[in-house]
Design a protein around this motif. Structure first.
Motif, PDB file in Angstrom:
ATOM      1  N   PHE A  64       8.662   9.730 -84.873  1.00  0.00           N
ATOM      2  CA  PHE A  64       8.184   8.595 -85.621  1.00  0.00           C
ATOM      3  C   PHE A  64       6.168   8.358 -85.407  1.00  0.00           C
ATOM      4  N   LYS A  65       6.158   8.782 -84.119  1.00  0.00           N
ATOM      5  CA  LYS A  65       4.100   8.465 -83.811  1.00  0.00           C
ATOM      6  C   LYS A  65       3.724   9.199 -84.608  1.00  0.00           C
ATOM      7  N   GLY A  66       4.636  11.113 -84.627  1.00  0.00           N
ATOM      8  CA  GLY A  66       3.625  11.708 -85.972  1.00  0.00           C
ATOM      9  C   GLY A  66       3.541  11.712 -86.356  1.00  0.00           C
ATOM     10  N   GLY A  67       4.735  10.753 -87.812  1.00  0.00           N
ATOM     11  CA  GLY A  67       5.152  11.157 -88.906  1.00  0.00           C
ATOM     12  C   GLY A  67       4.585   9.483 -89.542  1.00  0.00           C
ATOM     13  N   TRP A  68       3.151   9.166 -88.665  1.00  0.00           N
ATOM     14  CA  TRP A  68       3.669   7.462 -88.834  1.00  0.00           C
ATOM     15  C   TRP A  68       3.068   7.341 -90.610  1.00  0.00           C
ATOM     16  N   ARG A  69       2.009   8.902 -90.815  1.00  0.00           N
ATOM     17  CA  ARG A  69       1.253   8.128 -92.226  1.00  0.00           C
ATOM     18  C   ARG A  69       2.098   9.134 -93.198  1.00  0.00           C
ATOM     19  N   ASP A  70       3.350   9.867 -93.018  1.00  0.00           N
ATOM     20  CA  ASP A  70       4.092  10.148 -94.092  1.00  0.00           C
ATOM     21  C   ASP A  70       5.357   8.603 -94.257  1.00  0.00           C
ATOM     22  N   LEU A  71       5.515   8.310 -93.133  1.00  0.00           N
ATOM     23  CA  LEU A  71       6.418   6.604 -92.833  1.00  0.00           C
ATOM     24  C   LEU A  71       5.330   5.737 -94.171  1.00  0.00           C
ATOM     25  N   SER A  72       3.970   5.670 -93.973  1.00  0.00           N
ATOM     26  CA  SER A  72       3.296   4.467 -94.397  1.00  0.00           C
ATOM     27  C   SER A  72       3.447   5.176 -96.654  1.00  0.00           C
ATOM     28  N   LEU A  73       2.911   6.404 -96.256  1.00  0.00           N
ATOM     29  CA  LEU A  73       2.990   7.050 -97.747  1.00  0.00           C
ATOM     30  C   LEU A  73       4.615   6.411 -98.851  1.00  0.00           C
ATOM     31  N   ALA A  74       5.780   6.736 -97.998  1.00  0.00           N
ATOM     32  CA  ALA A  74       6.751   6.305 -98.091  1.00  0.00           C
ATOM     33  C   ALA A  74       7.441   5.205 -98.700  1.00  0.00           C
ATOM     34  N   LYS A  75       6.896   3.596 -97.693  1.00  0.00           N
ATOM     35  CA  LYS A  75       6.714   2.636 -97.537  1.00  0.00           C
ATOM     36  C   LYS A  75       6.042   2.233 -98.837  1.00  0.00           C
ATOM     37  N   ILE A  76       5.057   2.526 -99.410  1.00  0.00           N
ATOM     38  CA  ILE A  76       4.053   2.132-100.027  1.00  0.00           C
ATOM     39  C   ILE A  76       5.276   2.793-101.386  1.00  0.00           C
ATOM     40  N   ALA A  77       5.163   3.607-101.523  1.00  0.00           N
ATOM     41  CA  ALA A  77       5.622   4.779-103.180  1.00  0.00           C
ATOM     42  C   ALA A  77       7.647   4.068-103.233  1.00  0.00           C
ATOM     43  N   VAL A  78       8.385   4.016-102.258  1.00  0.00           N
ATOM     44  CA  VAL A  78       9.806   3.464-102.836  1.00  0.00           C
ATOM     45  C   VAL A  78       9.836   2.180-103.482  1.00  0.00           C
ATOM     46  N   PRO A  79       9.141   1.527-102.531  1.00  0.00           N
ATOM     47  CA  PRO A  79       9.469   0.461-102.852  1.00  0.00           C
ATOM     48  C   PRO A  79       8.960  -0.322-104.249  1.00  0.00           C
ATOM     49  N   ALA A  80       7.989   0.221-104.580  1.00  0.00           N
ATOM     50  CA  ALA A  80       7.037  -0.494-105.343  1.00  0.00           C
ATOM     51  C   ALA A  80       7.756   0.702-107.303  1.00  0.00           C
ATOM     52  N   ALA A  81       8.560   1.860-106.688  1.00  0.00           N
ATOM     53  CA  ALA A  81       9.016   2.532-107.859  1.00  0.00           C
ATOM     54  C   ALA A  81      10.232   2.004-107.969  1.00  0.00           C
ATOM     55  N   VAL A  82      11.245   1.006-106.693  1.00  0.00           N
ATOM     56  CA  VAL A  82      12.326   0.416-107.357  1.00  0.00           C
ATOM     57  C   VAL A  82      12.464  -0.607-107.934  1.00  0.00           C
ATOM     58  N   GLN A  83      11.050  -1.372-107.691  1.00  0.00           N
ATOM     59  CA  GLN A  83      10.524  -2.417-108.147  1.00  0.00           C
ATOM     60  C   GLN A  83      10.942  -2.234-109.581  1.00  0.00           C
TER      61      GLN A  83
END
Length: 310
Positions: free
Chosen positions: A225-244
């Motif tokens: 999770f520490k090494g993948g944090w950038r991809d976590l942030s990218l998903a966290k930005i993209a997915v909620p906005a799309a579902v909204q």
């Protein structure tokens, strides 16, 4: 449970984690506070003061997922460690385990978000007044609260994204069924180009969201999770906005019924909007993404992508 798995000692796991794994207990992670801007987690003001062989907790938390559930029995409370020694901004907070039944713990009220109530994990506001817990209830080390918190926030973010994709799939199915069954001006609603485009655009966004989450999961498998944090942030930005956006289209196709409790549309809309704030607001994630964006070594004038003037 991930927090306990990553940061708890064997004795804590035996006492507190096993009941969670067996489903005989429920827990909540108490971080967000009403009196401070929690987007900067170093603002957390709830205090954890050491007094002899006990910790004393004082403060107020809100929008704590699961805290209002009647079976919630374990709280993981993030607070500022009161001590005489100086420490950095991110080494001042600790996490302690607080039983819901401890004297001084009060469920102030259940909370809703823009009218939506989470029936699975009811959201609560909590008050801690001179709550005492033994020293062995400390998770990790004193001042190590933020490091331990990331063990919880990392998986929470990707789990939210996966649940949101599932909700979006339900919405697309509902849109198709509703549009096939309703008629306006002599045609079924699904015959209109605008409706077909709304459904098709929703499919495009679901597949984009799914791919970014799969890449995120791959990055976590490779680097944690520490090494993948950038991809976590990218998903966290993209997915909620799309579902909204998808929920908004579903609401438009359903009409008045879409805003009622008869459908899950308002649930998906509120959940998606909440996740643009919860577990780190969009602005914080965007800031972190920008900070890791590679910076070109050349200027615009020297860019290999700019046609030189003659």
């Amino acid at each position: 449970m991930v927090l306990m798995h990553e940061a708890a000692n064997p004795e804590q796991k035996a006492r507190w984690l096993r009941p969670l794994l067996e489903g005989t207990a429920r827990s909540a992670f108490a971080m967000t506070e009403p009196a401070v801007a929690s987007s900067d987690a170093t603002n957390i003001a709830t205090t954890i003061r050491r007094a002899g062989n006990r910790y004393v907790v004082n403060g107020r938390k809100w929008y704590i997922t699961g805290a209002a559930h009647p079976d919630c029995s374990i709280l993981f409370v993030l607070g500022r460690q009161v001590s005489d020694g100086a420490s950095g901004r991110t080494q001042q907070h600790s996490i302690v385990i607080v039983p819901m039944s401890a004297p001084g713990v009060r469920l102030v009220r259940p909370l809703r978000f823009i009218g939506w109530e989470d029936h699975v994990a009811p959201i609560g506001e909590l008050e801690f007044t001179d709550v005492e817990v033994p020293l062995e209830n400390l998770i990790g080390t004193e001042g190590g609260g933020f490091a331990a918190t990331q063990a919880r926030l990392g998986p929470a973010r990707i789990h939210h994204c996966m649940r949101l994709i599932g909700a979006a799939e339900v919405l697309v199915s509902l849109m198709i069924a509703r549009a096939r069954e309703r008629q306006t001006f002599g045609r079924t609603v699904i015959e209109y180009d605008s409706v077909q485009q709304a459904i098709a655009q929703s499919r495009v966004e679901i597949e984009q969201a799914r791919l970014i989450v799969l890449k995120c999961a791959w990055a976590i498998d490779k680097a944690g999770f520490k090494g993948g944090w950038r991809d976590l942030s990218l998903a966290k930005i993209a997915v909620p906005a799309a579902v909204q956006r998808i929920a908004d289209r579903a609401l438009q196709i359903f009409g008045a019924m879409g805003g009622s409790d008869d459908t899950p549309i308002h649930h998906a809309l509120a959940y998606a909007r909440l996740m643009r704030i919860g577990d780190g607001p969009d602005e914080v994630h965007l800031r972190q993404i920008f900070r890791t964006e590679p910076q070109p070594a050349w200027s615009v004038a020297d860019s290999p992508y700019i046609c030189p003037h003659t």
